[in-house]
Design a protein around this motif. Sequence first.
Motif, PDB file in Angstrom:
ATOM      1  N   GLU A   1       0.832  -1.200   0.000  1.00 48.74           N
ATOM      2  CA  GLU A   1       0.000   0.000   0.000  1.00 48.74           C
ATOM      3  C   GLU A   1       0.871   1.255   0.000  1.00 48.74           C
ATOM      4  O   GLU A   1       1.814   1.374   0.784  1.00 48.74           O
ATOM      5  CB  GLU A   1      -0.928   0.004   1.211  1.00 48.74           C
ATOM      6  N   ALA A   2       0.555   2.164  -0.898  1.00 44.06           N
ATOM      7  CA  ALA A   2       1.305   3.417  -1.028  1.00 44.06           C
ATOM      8  C   ALA A   2       0.406   4.424  -1.711  1.00 44.06           C
ATOM      9  O   ALA A   2      -0.647   4.079  -2.259  1.00 44.06           O
ATOM     10  CB  ALA A   2       2.585   3.200  -1.836  1.00 44.06           C
TER      11      ALA A   2
ATOM     12  N   GLY B   1      -2.024  11.850  -3.460  1.00 43.41           N
ATOM     13  CA  GLY B   1      -2.797  11.195  -2.414  1.00 43.41           C
ATOM     14  C   GLY B   1      -3.696  10.067  -2.873  1.00 43.41           C
ATOM     15  O   GLY B   1      -4.535   9.592  -2.089  1.00 43.41           O
ATOM     16  N   PHE B   2      -3.546   9.595  -4.099  1.00 44.35           N
ATOM     17  CA  PHE B   2      -4.349   8.478  -4.582  1.00 44.35           C
ATOM     18  C   PHE B   2      -3.644   7.152  -4.300  1.00 44.35           C
ATOM     19  O   PHE B   2      -2.413   7.094  -4.252  1.00 44.35           O
ATOM     20  CB  PHE B   2      -4.589   8.593  -6.097  1.00 44.35           C
ATOM     21  N   GLU B   3      -4.426   6.094  -4.125  1.00 45.39           N
ATOM     22  CA  GLU B   3      -3.836   4.753  -4.020  1.00 45.39           C
ATOM     23  C   GLU B   3      -2.935   4.543  -5.232  1.00 45.39           C
ATOM     24  O   GLU B   3      -3.308   4.843  -6.355  1.00 45.39           O
ATOM     25  CB  GLU B   3      -4.949   3.701  -3.948  1.00 45.39           C
TER      26      GLU B   3
ATOM     27  N   THR C   1      -1.608   5.515 -10.560  1.00 44.66           N
ATOM     28  CA  THR C   1      -0.637   5.407 -11.646  1.00 44.66           C
ATOM     29  C   THR C   1      -1.244   4.778 -12.887  1.00 44.66           C
ATOM     30  O   THR C   1      -1.189   5.340 -13.991  1.00 44.66           O
ATOM     31  CB  THR C   1       0.568   4.568 -11.193  1.00 44.66           C
ATOM     32  N   ASN C   2      -1.828   3.596 -12.709  1.00 45.09           N
ATOM     33  CA  ASN C   2      -2.300   2.822 -13.852  1.00 45.09           C
ATOM     34  C   ASN C   2      -3.494   3.459 -14.541  1.00 45.09           C
ATOM     35  O   ASN C   2      -3.617   3.374 -15.773  1.00 45.09           O
ATOM     36  CB  ASN C   2      -2.664   1.403 -13.412  1.00 45.09           C
TER      37      ASN C   2
ATOM     38  N   ALA D   1      -6.317  -4.071  -5.582  1.00 40.88           N
ATOM     39  CA  ALA D   1      -5.984  -2.745  -6.109  1.00 40.88           C
ATOM     40  C   ALA D   1      -5.530  -2.846  -7.562  1.00 40.88           C
ATOM     41  O   ALA D   1      -5.912  -2.018  -8.403  1.00 40.88           O
ATOM     42  CB  ALA D   1      -4.900  -2.099  -5.252  1.00 40.88           C
ATOM     43  N   TYR D   2      -4.718  -3.839  -7.860  1.00 43.19           N
ATOM     44  CA  TYR D   2      -4.254  -4.007  -9.244  1.00 43.19           C
ATOM     45  C   TYR D   2      -5.426  -4.348 -10.156  1.00 43.19           C
ATOM     46  O   TYR D   2      -5.567  -3.770 -11.240  1.00 43.19           O
ATOM     47  CB  TYR D   2      -3.202  -5.108  -9.304  1.00 43.19           C
TER      48      TYR D   2
END
Length: 308
Positions: free
Chosen positions: A106-107, A112-114, A119-120, A171-172
């Motif tokens: 988790e980052a 401030g988004f997961e 990113t993706n 999350a992915y």
Amino acid sequence: MATKQKWNASDLVDQSGRTAVVTGANSGLGIATVDALAHAGAHVVLAVRDPQRGEAAARTVRGARGSVEVRRLDLADLASVREFADSWQGPLDLLINNAGVMNIPEASTKDGFEMQFGTNHLGHFALTNLLLPYVTDRVVTVSSGAHRIPGSTHIRFHNLNLTGEYSPTAAYSQSKLANLLFTLELQSRLAAEGSSVRALAAHPGWAATNLQGHDASLARRALMAVGNRLIAQDNRAGALPTLYAATEDLPGASYVGPDGFGEMRGGPALVGRSAAASDAESAVRLWAASERLTGVTFPQLFSRVVGV
């Protein structure tokens, strides 16, 4: 009767005079995509977070008829996305949204988004809309068969950052489902504008890249290492669905992946997607949420700046 040869990079139509941007282009699928397009004659921009690594990757593209250059882009920082887009000039034939992170601890992004969703999906959402007035042909976004992972087959609109319920695989999966819903709604908007630009998606199957090495789970990393040796395609084969989607005459919103068992390997072909990835209502809802979160909206294409 001779067996029909599967489509490969040697079948790429001439890309001379065309310009492409490939995100996450310093390794894996990205550099394989860059190499193939450059050898077909294109000018390819490696959009990378670390320009030094990008330059090292660019030097591996040898003997190409086309050319390459490196520009900095950090999809986990919307200021960087805007800076990249603001510096763009001239027509852009192909935008290939390839960069991604996978199954990481988790980052959060700088905004401030997961990290995986930010990113993706959100980084590429912002980049695409900011560059869209320049795009002349198509946008290809790299998704994954992971959008079908059981128990992770919907967008958590109530908690997009998965706060308090984070898991690397969920999350992915959410980010890869978002890639497909983004493609669906982008194509719908382009068609409504009467634009000839097309939005497509692709997935590589099981490709041996450095993504798996960042998995949050040591057990999954070990399993993937075995799979990379026994099952996976190399990065050049894994890039073929992206190249096929980027250059062949396909309908907008098409999804391309390997044609072998479980879509894990094989030649590029049109493939199906989950019901959740075909849900137009969810695509509209995700688009609205993405505009709100990034502050970036769909451009008015009738006031395009191509050629200016």
